[in-house]
Write a protein that holds these residues in place. Structure first.
Motif, PDB file in Angstrom:
ATOM      1  N   GLU A   1     -47.215  28.129 -21.450  1.00  0.00           N
ATOM      2  CA  GLU A   1     -47.936  27.330 -22.438  1.00  0.00           C
ATOM      3  C   GLU A   1     -47.782  27.921 -23.843  1.00  0.00           C
ATOM      4  O   GLU A   1     -47.635  27.194 -24.810  1.00  0.00           O
ATOM      5  N   ALA A   2     -47.823  29.238 -23.937  1.00  0.00           N
ATOM      6  CA  ALA A   2     -47.749  29.897 -25.237  1.00  0.00           C
ATOM      7  C   ALA A   2     -46.328  29.961 -25.793  1.00  0.00           C
ATOM      8  O   ALA A   2     -46.114  29.825 -27.008  1.00  0.00           O
ATOM      9  N   HIS A   3     -45.336  30.182 -24.931  1.00  0.00           N
ATOM     10  CA  HIS A   3     -43.971  30.448 -25.394  1.00  0.00           C
ATOM     11  C   HIS A   3     -42.964  29.381 -25.002  1.00  0.00           C
ATOM     12  O   HIS A   3     -41.831  29.434 -25.443  1.00  0.00           O
ATOM     13  N   GLY A   4     -43.359  28.484 -24.141  1.00  0.00           N
ATOM     14  CA  GLY A   4     -42.442  27.454 -23.678  1.00  0.00           C
ATOM     15  C   GLY A   4     -41.743  27.863 -22.391  1.00  0.00           C
ATOM     16  O   GLY A   4     -41.712  29.027 -22.018  1.00  0.00           O
ATOM     17  N   SER A   5     -41.177  26.876 -21.766  1.00  0.00           N
ATOM     18  CA  SER A   5     -40.481  27.090 -20.499  1.00  0.00           C
ATOM     19  C   SER A   5     -39.131  27.753 -20.751  1.00  0.00           C
ATOM     20  O   SER A   5     -38.385  27.325 -21.638  1.00  0.00           O
ATOM     21  N   PRO A   6     -38.788  28.787 -19.975  1.00  0.00           N
ATOM     22  CA  PRO A   6     -37.460  29.396 -20.139  1.00  0.00           C
ATOM     23  C   PRO A   6     -36.330  28.373 -19.964  1.00  0.00           C
ATOM     24  O   PRO A   6     -35.334  28.422 -20.692  1.00  0.00           O
ATOM     25  N   ALA A   7     -36.508  27.431 -19.055  1.00  0.00           N
ATOM     26  CA  ALA A   7     -35.477  26.410 -18.858  1.00  0.00           C
ATOM     27  C   ALA A   7     -35.357  25.522 -20.090  1.00  0.00           C
ATOM     28  O   ALA A   7     -34.250  25.198 -20.537  1.00  0.00           O
ATOM     29  N   GLU A   8     -36.495  25.149 -20.673  1.00  0.00           N
ATOM     30  CA  GLU A   8     -36.474  24.326 -21.884  1.00  0.00           C
ATOM     31  C   GLU A   8     -35.855  25.098 -23.050  1.00  0.00           C
ATOM     32  O   GLU A   8     -35.111  24.539 -23.852  1.00  0.00           O
ATOM     33  N   MET A   9     -36.148  26.389 -23.138  1.00  0.00           N
ATOM     34  CA  MET A   9     -35.553  27.210 -24.201  1.00  0.00           C
ATOM     35  C   MET A   9     -34.030  27.258 -24.038  1.00  0.00           C
ATOM     36  O   MET A   9     -33.292  27.179 -25.023  1.00  0.00           O
ATOM     37  N   ALA A  10     -33.556  27.365 -22.816  1.00  0.00           N
ATOM     38  CA  ALA A  10     -32.109  27.397 -22.575  1.00  0.00           C
ATOM     39  C   ALA A  10     -31.484  26.051 -22.938  1.00  0.00           C
ATOM     40  O   ALA A  10     -30.421  26.008 -23.582  1.00  0.00           O
ATOM     41  N   ARG A  11     -32.139  24.949 -22.544  1.00  0.00           N
ATOM     42  CA  ARG A  11     -31.610  23.625 -22.900  1.00  0.00           C
ATOM     43  C   ARG A  11     -31.547  23.466 -24.419  1.00  0.00           C
ATOM     44  O   ARG A  11     -30.554  22.972 -24.959  1.00  0.00           O
TER      45      ARG A  11
END
Length: 85
Positions: free
Chosen positions: A65-75
């Motif tokens: 919630e605070a930093h975002g999903s690692p998968a979304e960051m990679a996308r």
């Protein structure tokens, strides 16, 4: 929680001799009491483990919630790149 139909196993327990003698004199079944106590102890330990796992899951969710999903960051990182698949 455990297989209640599993065969009984003979074990050796060390207990206070006076406590055991008094309990036996009153007809208290030490094996039954030990089994009940182990059942309760097992239930407590399993509940503690589940609570710990839930705390870990909540911490991971809070991170996302605070930093975002690692998968979304990679996308997002690869979005728009010519070599992205």
């Amino acid at each position: 929680m455990y297989d209640m139909k599993a065969p009984k196993q003979t074990v050796s327990l060390t207990v206070n001799s006076d406590l055991y003698a008094r309990a036996k004199k009153l007809g208290i079944n030490a094996s039954q009491i030990a089994e009940e106590a182990l059942t309760q102890a097992l239930a407590r330990k399993l509940a503690e483990q589940i609570r710990a796992e839930i705390r870990e899951d909540l911490a991971a969710y809070s991170y996302i919630e605070a930093h975002g999903s690692p998968a979304e960051m990679a996308r997002a990182h690869y979005r728009g790149r010519d070599d992205a698949v």
